[in-house]
Scaffold this motif. Structure first.
Motif, mmCIF file in Angstrom:
data_model
loop_
_atom_site.group_PDB
_atom_site.id
_atom_site.type_symbol
_atom_site.label_atom_id
_atom_site.label_comp_id
_atom_site.label_asym_id
_atom_site.label_seq_id
_atom_site.Cartn_x
_atom_site.Cartn_y
_atom_site.Cartn_z
ATOM 1 N N LEU A 74 77.216 17.636 25.286
ATOM 2 C CA LEU A 74 77.411 18.210 24.147
ATOM 3 C C LEU A 74 76.173 18.569 23.621
ATOM 4 O O LEU A 74 75.260 17.957 23.344
ATOM 5 N N PHE A 75 75.703 19.878 23.228
ATOM 6 C CA PHE A 75 74.675 20.377 22.834
ATOM 7 C C PHE A 75 74.827 21.891 22.214
ATOM 8 O O PHE A 75 75.718 22.636 22.693
ATOM 9 N N ARG A 76 74.009 22.588 21.426
ATOM 10 C CA ARG A 76 74.011 23.731 20.925
ATOM 11 C C ARG A 76 73.713 24.694 22.240
ATOM 12 O O ARG A 76 72.730 24.173 22.781
ATOM 13 N N ALA A 77 74.292 25.684 22.016
ATOM 14 C CA ALA A 77 73.742 26.800 23.239
ATOM 15 C C ALA A 77 72.270 27.182 23.010
ATOM 16 O O ALA A 77 71.733 27.011 24.147
ATOM 17 N N ASP A 78 71.878 27.234 21.908
ATOM 18 C CA ASP A 78 70.644 27.852 21.651
ATOM 19 C C ASP A 78 69.470 26.613 22.062
ATOM 20 O O ASP A 78 68.393 26.790 22.640
ATOM 21 N N HIS A 79 69.819 25.285 21.810
ATOM 22 C CA HIS A 79 69.161 24.214 22.175
ATOM 23 C C HIS A 79 68.925 23.960 23.750
ATOM 24 O O HIS A 79 68.068 23.881 24.097
ATOM 25 N N TYR A 80 70.258 24.355 24.331
ATOM 26 C CA TYR A 80 70.203 24.229 25.751
ATOM 27 C C TYR A 80 69.305 25.445 26.613
ATOM 28 O O TYR A 80 68.356 24.939 27.383
ATOM 29 N N LEU A 81 69.388 26.250 25.962
ATOM 30 C CA LEU A 81 68.791 27.405 26.441
ATOM 31 C C LEU A 81 67.074 27.283 26.172
ATOM 32 O O LEU A 81 66.133 27.901 26.847
ATOM 33 N N ARG A 88 66.837 5.970 29.993
ATOM 34 C CA ARG A 88 66.499 6.711 31.227
ATOM 35 C C ARG A 88 67.678 6.895 32.053
ATOM 36 O O ARG A 88 68.671 6.286 31.697
ATOM 37 N N PHE A 89 67.496 7.977 33.125
ATOM 38 C CA PHE A 89 68.619 8.171 33.986
ATOM 39 C C PHE A 89 68.289 7.434 35.094
ATOM 40 O O PHE A 89 67.278 7.563 35.524
ATOM 41 N N VAL A 90 69.413 7.028 35.750
ATOM 42 C CA VAL A 90 69.239 6.107 37.279
ATOM 43 C C VAL A 90 70.205 7.031 38.057
ATOM 44 O O VAL A 90 71.317 7.062 38.021
ATOM 45 N N ALA A 115 67.609 19.395 36.011
ATOM 46 C CA ALA A 115 66.992 20.378 35.357
ATOM 47 C C ALA A 115 66.689 20.227 33.836
ATOM 48 O O ALA A 115 65.471 20.676 33.425
ATOM 49 N N VAL A 116 67.549 19.438 33.378
ATOM 50 C CA VAL A 116 67.127 19.385 31.621
ATOM 51 C C VAL A 116 67.273 18.116 31.156
ATOM 52 O O VAL A 116 66.422 17.465 30.395
ATOM 53 N N MET A 117 68.215 17.260 31.419
ATOM 54 C CA MET A 117 68.756 16.064 30.779
ATOM 55 C C MET A 117 67.552 15.059 31.093
ATOM 56 O O MET A 117 67.026 14.218 30.074
ATOM 57 N N GLU A 118 66.998 14.961 32.256
ATOM 58 C CA GLU A 118 66.285 13.996 32.493
ATOM 59 C C GLU A 118 64.680 14.229 32.041
ATOM 60 O O GLU A 118 63.747 13.389 32.101
ATOM 61 N N LYS A 119 64.549 15.597 31.689
ATOM 62 C CA LYS A 119 63.454 16.015 31.173
ATOM 63 C C LYS A 119 62.986 16.169 29.515
ATOM 64 O O LYS A 119 61.946 15.909 29.154
ATOM 65 N N ALA A 120 64.198 16.352 28.896
ATOM 66 C CA ALA A 120 64.005 16.701 27.714
ATOM 67 C C ALA A 120 63.779 15.415 26.893
ATOM 68 O O ALA A 120 64.037 14.300 27.364
ATOM 69 N N ASP A 121 63.333 15.614 25.831
ATOM 70 C CA ASP A 121 62.852 14.690 24.694
ATOM 71 C C ASP A 121 64.031 14.191 23.930
ATOM 72 O O ASP A 121 64.256 12.804 23.957
ATOM 73 N N LYS A 122 64.720 14.801 23.107
ATOM 74 C CA LYS A 122 65.871 14.345 22.371
ATOM 75 C C LYS A 122 67.033 14.465 23.106
ATOM 76 O O LYS A 122 68.072 15.252 22.951
ATOM 77 N N VAL A 123 67.257 13.093 24.115
ATOM 78 C CA VAL A 123 68.544 13.033 24.921
ATOM 79 C C VAL A 123 69.203 11.838 23.978
ATOM 80 O O VAL A 123 68.934 10.871 23.991
ATOM 81 N N MET A 165 74.069 18.951 16.173
ATOM 82 C CA MET A 165 73.680 20.194 15.276
ATOM 83 C C MET A 165 72.320 20.107 14.971
ATOM 84 O O MET A 165 71.564 21.025 14.631
ATOM 85 N N ALA A 166 71.697 18.939 14.953
ATOM 86 C CA ALA A 166 70.202 18.450 14.392
ATOM 87 C C ALA A 166 69.362 18.817 15.548
ATOM 88 O O ALA A 166 68.201 18.451 15.283
ATOM 89 N N GLY A 167 69.755 19.225 16.917
ATOM 90 C CA GLY A 167 68.953 19.228 17.719
ATOM 91 C C GLY A 167 68.802 18.417 19.250
ATOM 92 O O GLY A 167 68.148 18.584 20.299
ATOM 93 N N TRP A 168 69.771 17.255 19.213
ATOM 94 C CA TRP A 168 69.838 16.624 20.254
ATOM 95 C C TRP A 168 70.757 17.383 21.366
ATOM 96 O O TRP A 168 71.750 18.010 21.070
ATOM 97 N N LEU A 169 70.365 16.781 22.692
ATOM 98 C CA LEU A 169 71.193 16.967 23.664
ATOM 99 C C LEU A 169 72.090 15.843 23.921
ATOM 100 O O LEU A 169 71.325 14.793 24.321
ATOM 101 N N ALA A 170 73.401 15.835 23.816
ATOM 102 C CA ALA A 170 74.045 14.673 23.984
ATOM 103 C C ALA A 170 74.809 14.718 25.543
ATOM 104 O O ALA A 170 75.191 15.489 25.980
ATOM 105 N N THR A 171 74.890 13.258 25.944
ATOM 106 C CA THR A 171 75.745 12.809 27.328
ATOM 107 C C THR A 171 76.457 11.891 26.765
ATOM 108 O O THR A 171 76.416 11.110 25.690
ATOM 109 N N PHE A 172 77.589 11.678 27.366
ATOM 110 C CA PHE A 172 78.819 10.651 27.247
ATOM 111 C C PHE A 172 78.583 9.553 28.473
ATOM 112 O O PHE A 172 78.417 9.907 29.532
#
Lengths: 347, 347
Positions: free
Chosen positions: B197-204, B170-172, B250-258, B134-141
C-alpha cells in the motif's frame, strides 16, 4: 484326426475394469503383450498339422471384434458360434460339439482371457492327454499350484492312468485360506484352469446322461440356427430354454472317466490388475511419465499420466475412467464397479 | 480519498500444473472455492466507500478471461492495464501508478493468486497502514509466520511507528532451513506476502530515485498507449525497454520510509498442491469416487477418478493430463514440468 480348438469368449468380467468393460472385455485387449489375449489363444493352437481352424463361441455382440481380431492375425477360416444369450460354459461347449464336422473329433476347449507363457509345455500336455481322450476320457488341465489362492477351484489328483495323466480324485470349489494351504501342502492338488480336452461325441454323451434338457436345448438351437458365411447364429428361443451351468458342475464333477494333466505352463487367468503386474510386462512408455517411481503398473489409452515419487500403485486410464488402487488391493476394483452399478441403477 | 485496488495478474506459474498452465494460470481457476482466486481478490476490495473500481494489470493474452470473470461477479468498471510483455512487478505497478486519476491516490497492490481467508483482518490491516501511507510511507503486509518455510521471503520488523505498524528493519530473501528456523524463533520476522500500500506519487518518486530507466519506460509506454473502452494497451516497444525487476528489489529494499503491517489474515499463496490440501477444502464430489480413502486431494475437470484404499495422494486431472504425487511431495511437480518442457523443446 485333428483337434478342434474351441475358444470360449463369452466373458464380460469387470475385474480388470476400467479396461475390461461389457462392450470390450479383457480378452479383446492387448493387456499382456502386443496381441490381445483372444489372439494369443488362437495363435497357440495354430499348427495345421495338429489343429483345425478354431471355433469361437462368443456373444453375438462381439462377432465383429472377434472376426476382425482373427483376420488381423491371418485367420480367416474360423467358425463363429454366436450365443444369442449367456448360458454359461456347458451349453456353449455343447454348441461347439454339435457343430463339429466329425463327431469323434477332439475338442480343445480354452478360455480366451488367460495367459499361457509356455506354449510348448501346453501343447505337450495336450499331446499327453490325447490317447486317453480318444479312448473315452474327459480331460482337464491342472495348473501347478504355487500359492494358496482362494480365488481358484482345485483338482485333487489320483493315480496316474497314462504318461503324465492322472485320474481326477475330486474337484474342490474355491476354498477358504486354511483349506487352500492344506491342499498346497498335500502336493496332490492343482488349480482348475478351465481348459478341457474331450471328443465331441463323448461330451454330448455325458450331457445326455447328466443334463438332457441342456443337450436338447443346444440341439434345438443348432437345428434352427441361421448361418451366414462362417457365422452360426443358434436359435435364440431354443438356446434360452437351456439350463445355465458351468461345464465343471454340469459334466466334469459328475462324469466317471475324468482325467487331469498336471501342467506347468506359465498360466495366469489375469484375474486382477495385481496378476497383470506379476507378469512383469514391459512398462508402457507412450503417455506415461514416471519420475522416482517404483513398483507401479500404469496404463493409459489416452490421458497423459505423470507421476513423481509414486510407489506400488496401480493406475489405469481408459476412456473417461481412471482407476487408482494400491498394489495388492486390486480386488477392490469390484467395490468400485458395484458402487458405479448402484449409482447407475434406476431408483 | 478512496484506495485504488491494483490486482497483479501477470503470473503464469506452473506449481499447480496441470490445472495451472500458461493459457489459464491458477488465478483464473476456482481452486479454493466457488469463485476463482482472481474473482476473490476483486471481491475483497469491493466496498465502494473505501475502494475505487479495481485496476487489473495482466498480460494481453488474458484480457478476455479477466474481463469475463469480473463481469461474472458484476464488476464492469475495472480498468484493464494490458502488459505487452512481462517485465516483473515493479514496472507493472508503475503502469498502474501512472494510470491513477489522482497522483496522491493510495494503491493497494495485490497478487491475484493468493488466498486470504480473513477479509476483515485484511481490511483492518489496510486501514491501519493508511495514515502512514498518506504521510509518505511505503507499506507492506507481513504475514504471521507459522513454520520455517524456505519458499518465502521474510521481513524483520523494527520499532512500532503507528498503531499496528512497524518500520521494516530488513528484507530477507528465501532463506535456508536453518536460517528460517532462527527467524521463526526470533519472533520479529514475518513472511513477505507481496501485498503493498502506497500513494501513486510516492511510488513513482521512489522509482525516479532508484530506477529512473524503469520509470521512463513506463511513462513512455503509457503516453503512447492505445485505449479501447476500459482497456489500456501500453506501447510495446516502450515497455519492452524497461528493466525487468520485482518491486521488492527495485523499490522496497532500497527505500527509506518502508513500513510493515503484521497481519494474521489466513493467507496462503497456494504455491503447491500440498498448500491447497492444507486449506481443507470440501472434497470435489462430481467425477470422483473414493472408497476407503483418506487424506487425498483429488480434482478432475473431466475424467472420472475412482480410487479404493488410496491414502495421502494428490491426484489432479486437467484436460489430457493427469498428475499423481504423494502428499508432501508436490514440489516435485516442477520436475515433471521440466521433463515435459525438455521433451517439447526443439532438438
Amino acid at each position: 484326426m485333428r483337434i478342434i480348438p474351441v475358444i470360449l469368449s463369452g466373458g464380460g468380467g469387470t475385474r480388470l475394469w476400467p479396461m475390461s468393460t461389457p462392450e470390450c472385455p479383457k480378452q479383446f485387449q492387448a493387456l499382456a503383450g502386443d496381441q490381445t489375449m483372444f489372439q494369443m489363444t488362437a495363435e497357440r493352437t495354430r499348427d495345421p498339422n495338429i489343429f483345425t481352424p478354431p471355433m469361437i463361441v462368443t456373444g453375438a455382440a462381439h462377432a465383429q471384434i472377434a472376426g476382425q481380431q482373427l483376420n488381423a492375425i491371418g485367420i480367416d477360416t474360423a467358425t463363429l458360434l454366436l450365443e444369442p444369450c449367456a448360458r454359461n460354459t456347458a451349453p456353449a461347449i455343447a454348441l461347439a460339439a454339435l457343430a463339429a464336422e466329425h463327431p469323434e473329433a477332439p475338442l480343445l476347449v480354452m478360455p480366451s482371457d488367460h495367459v499361457i507363457a509356455d506354449t510348448k509345455a501346453f501343447l505337450a500336455a495336450v499331446d499327453a492327454a490325447l490317447p486317453l481322450v480318444m479312448a473315452g476320457w474327459l480331460a482337464t488341465f491342472g495348473i501347478t499350484a504355487t500359492s494358496p489362492e482362494t480365488g481358484y477351484g482345485y483338482i485333487q489328483m489320483a493315480d496316474e492312468i497314462g504318461a503324465g495323466v492322472n485320474r481326477v480324485a475330486r474337484f474342490v470349489e474355491k476354498p477358504d485360506a486354511e483349506k487352500a494351504a492344506e491342499m498346497i501342502a498335500s502336493g496332490d492338488h492343482v488349480w482348475n484352469g478351465g481348459i478341457f480336452l474331450f471328443r465331441a461325441d463323448h461330451y454330448l454323451a455325458a450331457l445326455a446322461e447328466f443334463s438332457p434338457a441342456m443337450l436338447a436345448a443346444a440341439k434345438n438351437a443348432m437345428e434352427n440356427a441361421a448361418r451366414v458365411d462362417q457365422k452360426i447364429y443358434p436359435d435364440m428361443d431354443a438356446f434360452a430354454a437351456s439350463p445355465s451351468d458351468s461345464i465343471d458342475y454340469a459334466v466334469m464333477e459328475k462324469a466317471d472317466k475324468v482325467a487331469v494333466v498336471p501342467a506347468n505352463i506359465g498360466w495366469s487367468d489375469l484375474g486382477s490388475w495385481d496378476a497383470l503386474y506379476e507378469l512383469e510386462q514391459k512398462p508402457q512408455l507412450e503417455n506415461i511419465l514416471e519420475i522416482d517411481g517404483n513398483g507401479n503398473l500404469i496404463r493409459s489409452d489416452g490421458i497423459r499420466i505423470h507421476t513423481a515419487g509414486v510407489e506400488d500403485m496401480i493406475i489405469i486410464a481408459n476412456g473417461n475412467d481412471l482407476l487408482i488402487v494400491p498394489r495388492g488391493k486390486s480386488q477392490d476394483v469390484k467395490k468400485i464397479v458395484e458402487a458405479l452399478q448402484k449409482k447407475a441403477a434406476p431408483k
